[in-house]
Design a protein around this motif. Structure first.
Motif, mmCIF file in Angstrom:
data_model
loop_
_atom_site.group_PDB
_atom_site.id
_atom_site.type_symbol
_atom_site.label_atom_id
_atom_site.label_comp_id
_atom_site.label_asym_id
_atom_site.label_seq_id
_atom_site.Cartn_x
_atom_site.Cartn_y
_atom_site.Cartn_z
ATOM 1 N N HIS A 11 0.799 -1.260 -0.072
ATOM 2 C CA HIS A 11 0.123 -0.080 0.032
ATOM 3 C C HIS A 11 0.899 1.211 -0.220
ATOM 4 C CE1 HIS A 11 -3.569 -2.269 0.530
ATOM 5 N NE2 HIS A 11 -3.073 -2.960 1.567
ATOM 6 N N GLY A 12 2.097 1.170 -0.062
ATOM 7 C CA GLY A 12 2.894 2.362 0.090
ATOM 8 C C GLY A 12 3.255 2.921 1.397
ATOM 9 N N PRO A 13 3.537 4.286 1.520
ATOM 10 C CA PRO A 13 3.532 5.060 2.717
ATOM 11 C C PRO A 13 2.252 5.444 3.310
ATOM 12 C CG PRO A 13 4.535 6.146 0.915
ATOM 13 C CD PRO A 13 4.094 4.954 0.426
ATOM 14 N N ILE A 14 1.936 5.406 4.248
ATOM 15 C CA ILE A 14 1.005 5.788 5.059
ATOM 16 C C ILE A 14 1.264 6.904 6.095
ATOM 17 C CG2 ILE A 14 -0.995 5.363 6.475
ATOM 18 C CD1 ILE A 14 -1.150 2.673 5.210
ATOM 19 N N THR A 15 0.826 8.007 6.350
ATOM 20 C CA THR A 15 1.408 9.021 7.038
ATOM 21 C C THR A 15 0.159 9.092 8.324
ATOM 22 O OG1 THR A 15 0.096 10.961 6.092
ATOM 23 C CG2 THR A 15 2.753 10.416 5.301
ATOM 24 N N THR A 16 0.938 9.351 9.257
ATOM 25 C CA THR A 16 -0.200 9.436 10.572
ATOM 26 C C THR A 16 -0.984 10.904 10.555
ATOM 27 O OG1 THR A 16 1.621 10.703 11.993
ATOM 28 C CG2 THR A 16 1.251 8.240 12.229
ATOM 29 N N SER A 17 -0.579 11.761 9.652
ATOM 30 C CA SER A 17 -1.582 13.085 9.310
ATOM 31 C C SER A 17 -2.584 12.905 8.595
ATOM 32 C CB SER A 17 -0.615 14.030 8.858
ATOM 33 O OG SER A 17 -0.304 13.757 7.500
ATOM 34 N N ARG A 18 -2.809 11.403 7.859
ATOM 35 C CA ARG A 18 -3.921 11.252 7.310
ATOM 36 C C ARG A 18 -4.677 10.767 8.166
ATOM 37 N NH1 ARG A 18 -4.151 9.127 1.271
ATOM 38 N NH2 ARG A 18 -6.551 8.355 1.224
ATOM 39 N N ARG A 19 -6.054 11.359 8.391
ATOM 40 C CA ARG A 19 -6.931 10.911 9.343
ATOM 41 C C ARG A 19 -7.966 10.183 8.774
ATOM 42 N NH1 ARG A 19 -8.491 16.249 12.501
ATOM 43 N NH2 ARG A 19 -8.236 16.820 10.263
ATOM 44 N N ALA A 20 -8.688 9.235 9.568
ATOM 45 C CA ALA A 20 -9.647 8.325 8.807
ATOM 46 C C ALA A 20 -10.917 9.082 8.557
ATOM 47 C CB ALA A 20 -10.205 7.338 9.711
ATOM 48 N N LEU A 21 -11.766 8.928 7.376
ATOM 49 C CA LEU A 21 -12.898 9.586 7.159
ATOM 50 C C LEU A 21 -13.930 9.034 7.079
ATOM 51 C CD1 LEU A 21 -13.841 12.518 5.638
ATOM 52 C CD2 LEU A 21 -13.551 11.417 3.578
ATOM 53 N N TRP A 22 -14.048 7.606 6.872
ATOM 54 C CA TRP A 22 -15.567 7.018 6.771
ATOM 55 C C TRP A 22 -16.078 6.908 8.216
ATOM 56 C CZ3 TRP A 22 -18.470 6.381 3.155
ATOM 57 C CH2 TRP A 22 -18.088 6.577 1.878
ATOM 58 N N LEU A 23 -15.420 6.473 9.262
ATOM 59 C CA LEU A 23 -15.967 6.267 10.642
ATOM 60 C C LEU A 23 -16.364 7.620 11.146
ATOM 61 C CD1 LEU A 23 -16.939 4.394 12.667
ATOM 62 C CD2 LEU A 23 -14.472 4.624 13.713
ATOM 63 N N PRO A 24 -15.568 8.639 11.203
ATOM 64 C CA PRO A 24 -16.315 10.015 11.795
ATOM 65 C C PRO A 24 -17.199 10.503 10.904
ATOM 66 C CG PRO A 24 -13.772 10.146 11.363
ATOM 67 C CD PRO A 24 -14.178 8.800 10.856
ATOM 68 N N GLY A 25 -17.200 10.198 9.458
ATOM 69 C CA GLY A 25 -18.271 10.671 8.626
ATOM 70 C C GLY A 25 -19.423 10.001 8.803
ATOM 71 N N LEU A 26 -19.600 8.685 9.342
ATOM 72 C CA LEU A 26 -20.564 8.107 9.390
ATOM 73 C C LEU A 26 -21.279 8.658 10.908
ATOM 74 C CD1 LEU A 26 -20.024 4.476 8.511
ATOM 75 C CD2 LEU A 26 -21.358 6.018 7.326
ATOM 76 N N ALA A 27 -20.423 9.129 11.606
ATOM 77 C CA ALA A 27 -20.882 9.580 12.917
ATOM 78 C C ALA A 27 -21.493 11.032 12.618
ATOM 79 C CB ALA A 27 -19.721 9.848 13.901
ATOM 80 N N PHE A 28 -21.108 11.956 11.736
ATOM 81 C CA PHE A 28 -21.625 13.013 11.288
ATOM 82 C C PHE A 28 -22.913 12.699 10.577
ATOM 83 C CE2 PHE A 28 -16.990 14.409 10.916
ATOM 84 C CZ PHE A 28 -16.818 15.085 12.120
ATOM 85 N N SER A 70 -26.542 12.036 3.619
ATOM 86 C CA SER A 70 -25.228 12.253 4.343
ATOM 87 C C SER A 70 -24.034 11.295 3.981
ATOM 88 C CB SER A 70 -25.346 12.280 6.043
ATOM 89 O OG SER A 70 -26.298 13.474 6.260
ATOM 90 N N VAL A 71 -24.547 10.086 3.930
ATOM 91 C CA VAL A 71 -23.636 9.037 3.550
ATOM 92 C C VAL A 71 -22.863 9.137 2.052
ATOM 93 C CG1 VAL A 71 -23.214 6.388 3.209
ATOM 94 C CG2 VAL A 71 -24.184 7.503 5.253
ATOM 95 N N VAL A 72 -23.978 9.931 1.233
ATOM 96 C CA VAL A 72 -23.596 10.174 -0.213
ATOM 97 C C VAL A 72 -22.658 11.372 0.110
ATOM 98 C CG1 VAL A 72 -24.323 11.209 -2.163
ATOM 99 C CG2 VAL A 72 -25.492 9.359 -1.223
ATOM 100 N N GLY A 73 -22.749 12.285 0.913
ATOM 101 C CA GLY A 73 -21.858 13.372 1.135
ATOM 102 C C GLY A 73 -20.379 12.829 1.690
ATOM 103 N N ALA A 129 -25.547 21.938 8.653
ATOM 104 C CA ALA A 129 -24.671 22.324 9.631
ATOM 105 C C ALA A 129 -23.889 21.415 10.459
ATOM 106 C CB ALA A 129 -25.634 23.251 10.701
ATOM 107 N N ILE A 130 -24.135 20.230 10.438
ATOM 108 C CA ILE A 130 -23.621 19.181 11.246
ATOM 109 C C ILE A 130 -22.349 18.682 10.230
ATOM 110 C CG2 ILE A 130 -23.463 17.031 12.218
ATOM 111 C CD1 ILE A 130 -26.271 18.090 13.639
ATOM 112 N N VAL A 131 -23.047 18.207 9.213
ATOM 113 C CA VAL A 131 -22.078 17.224 8.221
ATOM 114 C C VAL A 131 -21.121 18.053 7.440
ATOM 115 C CG1 VAL A 131 -22.240 15.606 6.287
ATOM 116 C CG2 VAL A 131 -24.217 15.593 8.053
ATOM 117 N N ILE A 132 -21.402 19.116 6.852
ATOM 118 C CA ILE A 132 -20.489 19.683 6.059
ATOM 119 C C ILE A 132 -19.427 20.126 6.845
ATOM 120 C CG2 ILE A 132 -20.105 21.941 4.664
ATOM 121 C CD1 ILE A 132 -22.942 21.648 3.510
ATOM 122 N N PRO A 133 -19.489 20.887 7.868
ATOM 123 C CA PRO A 133 -18.146 21.475 8.663
ATOM 124 C C PRO A 133 -17.330 20.268 9.233
ATOM 125 C CG PRO A 133 -19.893 22.597 9.608
ATOM 126 C CD PRO A 133 -20.452 21.373 8.741
#
Length: 140
Positions: A11-28, A70-73, A129-133
């Motif tokens: 998978h090549g290099p993975i930096t710790t600055s690259r944060r997960a998106l899907w799990l927080p996205g589902l929470a939003f 929102s999941v589409v977002g 107001a919740i999902v976009i920010p």
């Protein structure tokens, strides 16, 4: 000296600055769905009919549609993260444009009274107001 980069197999290099998106996205998305439901329930408690064409919109309908779109977002945000040079900017512009488009039917519904239209508009805005920010913060 240690670095914040590790090598994952195939998978090549993975930096710790690259944060997960899907799990927080589902929470939003879940938070946005709850917000839409709360707005609709509050309007219902204040006597807003929530009827269009003689049929009542169920509260769970607000929850389901807010979550699904929102999941589409979240998927859009993930796409911009992958293929855009400026993913946060591209996502916010696209999301705001889609929000504006999503409000059009609320203005054009012929069988809804003004209070119902305002409630529908407020549910869209509450979700946005919740999902976009939230997603924008994950794209920086």
């Amino acid at each position: 000296m240690s670095r914040s980069t590790s090598i994952a197999p195939d998978h090549g290099p993975i930096t710790t600055s690259r944060r997960a998106l899907w799990l927080p996205g589902l929470a939003f998305a879940a938070g946005g769905a709850v917000a839409a439901t709360v707005v609709a329930a509050a309007a219902d408690a204040f006597g807003v009919s929530l009827e269009i064409g003689g049929e009542r919109i169920p509260l769970l309908g607000f929850t389901q549609l807010a979550f699904v779109f929102s999941v589409v977002g979240v998927a859009l945000a993930a796409s911009f993260r992958r293929w855009s040079d400026r993913p946060a900017r591209a996502f916010v512009r696209t999301a705001v444009a889609l929000l504006a488009v999503s409000l059009l039917p609320d203005f054009l519904v012929p069988d809804a009274d003004a209070a119902t239209r305002v409630t529908l508009i407020l549910t869209h805005i509450a979700v946005a107001a919740i999902v976009i920010p939230g997603l924008r913060s994950r794209l920086r």
